[in-house]
Scaffold this active site. Structure first.
Site, PDB file in Angstrom:
ATOM      1  CD  GLU A  56      -2.974  -0.927  -0.035  1.00  0.00           C
ATOM      2  OE1 GLU A  56      -3.033   0.167  -0.624  1.00  0.00           O
ATOM      3  OE2 GLU A  56      -3.675  -1.901  -0.363  1.00  0.00           O
TER       4      GLU A  56
ATOM      5  CB  CYS B  45     -19.785   1.242 -20.389  1.00  0.00           C
ATOM      6  SG  CYS B  45     -19.367   2.890 -19.738  1.00  0.00           S
TER       7      CYS B  45
ATOM      8  CB  CYS C  65     -15.187   2.344 -13.780  1.00  0.00           C
ATOM      9  SG  CYS C  65     -16.302   3.756 -13.689  1.00  0.00           S
TER      10      CYS C  65
END
Length: 295
Positions: A42, A201, A194
């Site tokens: 992270e 889409c 997205c």
């Protein structure tokens, strides 16, 4: 009386199924990855593409498999291993973090958002991501990708606007079970489908219920398109700092100021960049006037 329109919600199972069928095989997602490995991933992935992070992460987790091992490493070793992964100050903060984990948590990465937030260099996103993905805590994890998926699927806007209740809104979507898988799925949808510029889409499991699609895929407004000006890298102090750090990382011994002077023509800018590295404890000047990485 007007027609009552039901609020659009993201179907949890669609996101979970998408993730299970399409998740990228990132090394830190392998079974058995430790909480320390998740924390490393992270921090390394902040504003850095995962394709660049993955090989460095694998080297680090083999070299420093625990917070204790990393805490005991020389700072110069850490900065050399960090290389050009991003702002090197993050590497220093990560080592501070490891030392606190050793001193205050017996070498084990804490599992609560509150304790994680108390660690050096760990912000709200990272704390939540570690609690969720390392320990299975059902907490909302909101990054740029999640923000964008939510904006389109629920709010019907092309791009996300800053929202004060955003975390609560995403938290309300979490299922009672498989919360971490759902959270990872939202992030994966934003990263792969997205996307910011050209959303795919037709590949999205949420297309049929997406508010933005239902609205006819309206173009972003002028307000949505407003972006902070991104500073160019070429010719900036960041570039000069990077050149100095590269020289110090690759040097076998402390370097004389003449070697640094040869890196850049603008002496005032070079001096400013060097001084800032000294201030940030990323470089050290010894009693002879030579420069090297901190040890």
């Amino acid at each position: 009386m007007g027609t009552i329109v039901a609020p659009i919600v993201i179907e949890q199972e669609l996101v979970i199924d998408y993730y299970r069928g399409n998740a990228r095989a990132l090394p830190w997602r392998a079974p058995g990855t430790s909480p320390w490995g998740v924390l490393l991933s992270e921090v390394m992935s902040h504003q850095t593409p995962v394709a660049r992070v993955a090989p460095v992460w694998e080297e680090w987790i083999e070299r420093w498999p625990t917070p204790a091992a990393f805490a005991a490493a020389g700072t110069d070793e850490v900065l050399r291993a960090w290389g050009t992964l991003g702002y090197p100050r993050r590497a220093l903060r990560l080592q501070e973090c490891a030392r606190v984990i050793v001193d205050k948590h017996a070498g084990a990465v804490p599992d609560s958002v509150e304790e994680l937030l108390a660690l050096p260099g760990v912000g709200d996103y990272t704390a939540r991501a570690v609690a969720c993905f390392a320990y299975g805590r059902n907490v909302a994890v909101v990054d740029t990708n999640v923000r964008r998926v939510y904006a389109r699927a629920v709010n019907g806007t092309f791009l996300a606007r800053p929202r004060t209740r955003e975390l609560d809104e995403v938290a309300a979507l979490l299922p009672d079970t498989d919360g971490p898988v759902f959270s990872a799925g939202l992030m994966e949808l934003g990263a792969l489908v997205c996307t910011a510029a050209n959303p795919r889409c037709g590949q999205c499991p949420l297309e049929a219920g997406c508010a933005w699609v239902a609205a006819g895929k309206p173009a972003p407004s002028a307000e949505e398109l407003k972006k902070k000006k991104v500073q160019k890298f070429a010719g900036t102090d960041r570039q000069v700092r990077g050149k100095i750090m590269k020289l110090l990382r690759e040097a076998d011994a402390p370097v004389d100021s003449s070697a640094i002077d040869a890196l850049w023509d603008d002496t005032a800018q070079l001096s400013r960049a060097l001084y800032s590295l000294l201030e940030d404890n990323l470089a050290v000047q010894d009693e002879r006037g030579y420069f090297h990485l901190p040890r």
